[in-house]
Design a protein around this motif. Structure first.
Motif, short mmCIF file in Angstrom:
data_model
loop_
_atom_site.label_atom_id
_atom_site.label_comp_id
_atom_site.label_asym_id
_atom_site.label_seq_id
_atom_site.Cartn_x
_atom_site.Cartn_y
_atom_site.Cartn_z
N GLU A 17 0.85 -1.18 0.00
CA GLU A 17 0.00 0.00 0.00
C GLU A 17 0.89 1.23 0.00
OE1 GLU A 17 -3.94 1.40 2.53
OE2 GLU A 17 -2.68 -0.20 3.29
N ALA A 18 0.57 2.18 -0.86
CA ALA A 18 1.37 3.41 -0.96
C ALA A 18 0.83 4.47 0.00
CB ALA A 18 1.34 3.92 -2.39
N PRO A 19 1.69 5.45 0.36
CA PRO A 19 1.22 6.53 1.23
C PRO A 19 -0.01 7.25 0.68
CG PRO A 19 3.60 6.59 1.07
CD PRO A 19 3.13 5.55 0.08
N ASP A 20 -0.17 7.27 -0.65
CA ASP A 20 -1.33 7.96 -1.24
C ASP A 20 -2.60 7.09 -1.22
OD1 ASP A 20 -1.05 6.11 -3.31
OD2 ASP A 20 -0.53 7.59 -4.83
N GLY A 21 -2.49 5.88 -0.65
CA GLY A 21 -3.67 5.02 -0.52
C GLY A 21 -3.83 4.00 -1.62
N SER A 22 -3.05 4.10 -2.70
CA SER A 22 -3.18 3.12 -3.77
C SER A 22 -2.54 1.80 -3.33
CB SER A 22 -2.56 3.63 -5.07
OG SER A 22 -1.17 3.79 -4.92
N ILE A 23 -3.06 0.71 -3.87
CA ILE A 23 -2.53 -0.61 -3.53
C ILE A 23 -1.99 -1.29 -4.78
CG2 ILE A 23 -3.95 -0.98 -1.48
CD1 ILE A 23 -5.81 -2.72 -3.23
N ASP A 24 -1.01 -2.16 -4.57
CA ASP A 24 -0.40 -2.90 -5.68
C ASP A 24 -1.16 -4.22 -5.86
OD1 ASP A 24 1.25 -3.79 -7.71
OD2 ASP A 24 2.77 -4.57 -6.33
N LEU A 25 -2.36 -4.10 -6.40
CA LEU A 25 -3.17 -5.28 -6.72
C LEU A 25 -3.86 -5.00 -8.04
CD1 LEU A 25 -3.92 -8.05 -5.45
CD2 LEU A 25 -6.04 -6.97 -4.67
N GLU A 26 -3.62 -5.87 -9.01
CA GLU A 26 -4.16 -5.66 -10.35
C GLU A 26 -5.08 -6.82 -10.72
OE1 GLU A 26 -0.06 -3.44 -11.83
OE2 GLU A 26 -0.66 -5.30 -12.83
N ALA A 27 -6.07 -6.51 -11.54
CA ALA A 27 -6.98 -7.54 -12.04
C ALA A 27 -6.36 -8.14 -13.30
CB ALA A 27 -8.34 -6.93 -12.34
N ALA A 28 -6.00 -9.41 -13.23
CA ALA A 28 -5.38 -10.10 -14.36
C ALA A 28 -6.38 -11.07 -14.98
CB ALA A 28 -4.15 -10.87 -13.89
N HIS A 29 -6.48 -11.05 -16.29
CA HIS A 29 -7.33 -12.03 -16.98
C HIS A 29 -6.63 -13.38 -17.00
CE1 HIS A 29 -9.37 -8.46 -18.66
NE2 HIS A 29 -10.40 -9.26 -18.79
N ILE A 30 -7.38 -14.44 -16.75
CA ILE A 30 -6.84 -15.80 -16.91
C ILE A 30 -6.83 -16.12 -18.40
CG2 ILE A 30 -7.22 -18.24 -16.44
CD1 ILE A 30 -8.56 -17.25 -13.76
#
Length: 111
Positions: A17-30
Motif C-alpha cells: 500500500e502506498a502513502p497515497d492510498g493506492s494498492i499494488d493489486l491488479e486484475a489479471a485475466h486468466i
C-alpha cells in the motif's frame, strides 16, 4: 470487483500500500481478452504488478485445481525468485462461486 475478493496477490499473498492510498493489486485475466476471455470475476485473478507481468509472460501456469507450475528456466534472471512458487497453490477468494472457473484455466493452457 476483484479488489474486494482478493486480500493480496493470489500468487505471493502480499499486498503493498502506498502513502497515497493506492494498492499494488491488479486484475489479471486468466483467459486473455484477445482469446475471447470475458470480463467476469471468474476469469480474473488479483495479482501484484510483478506477478501479473510474470503471469502474462508465461512464468506461471495454473492447473484447474489451482496449483501453480513454474517452467524450468534457471538461466533467466528472476527464476530463483519465481520458482519458489512451483507446486504451491493460488490464494483464492473464500466464496466458491467467485473462484476462477477451471474452464478459463483449461482454455488458457491450450493456447
Amino acid at each position: 470487483g476483484i479488489y474486494q475478493l482478493y486480500s493480496g496477490c493470489a500468487i505471493c499473498g502480499q499486498l503493498f500500500e502506498a502513502p497515497d492510498g493506492s494498492i499494488d493489486l491488479e486484475a489479471a485475466h486468466i483467459l486473455p481478452k484477445a482469446n475471447q476471455g470475458p470480463d467476469v470475476l471468474q476469469n480474473g485473478l488479483g495479482l501484484c504488478s510483478r506477478h501479473h507481468w510474470a503471469f502474462d509472460h508465461g512464468w506461471f501456469r495454473i492447473t484447474s485445481d489451482y496449483e501453480i507450475r513454474v517452467p524450468e528456466y534457471p538461466e533467466l534472471e528472476g527464476y530463483s525468485e519465481l520458482s519458489q512458487y512451483d507446486g504451491t497453490y493460488l490464494q483464492l477468494p473464500s466464496q466458491e462461486q467467485m473462484k476462477p472457473h477451471p474452464q478459463y484455466i483449461r482454455q488458457r493452457n491450450q493456447n
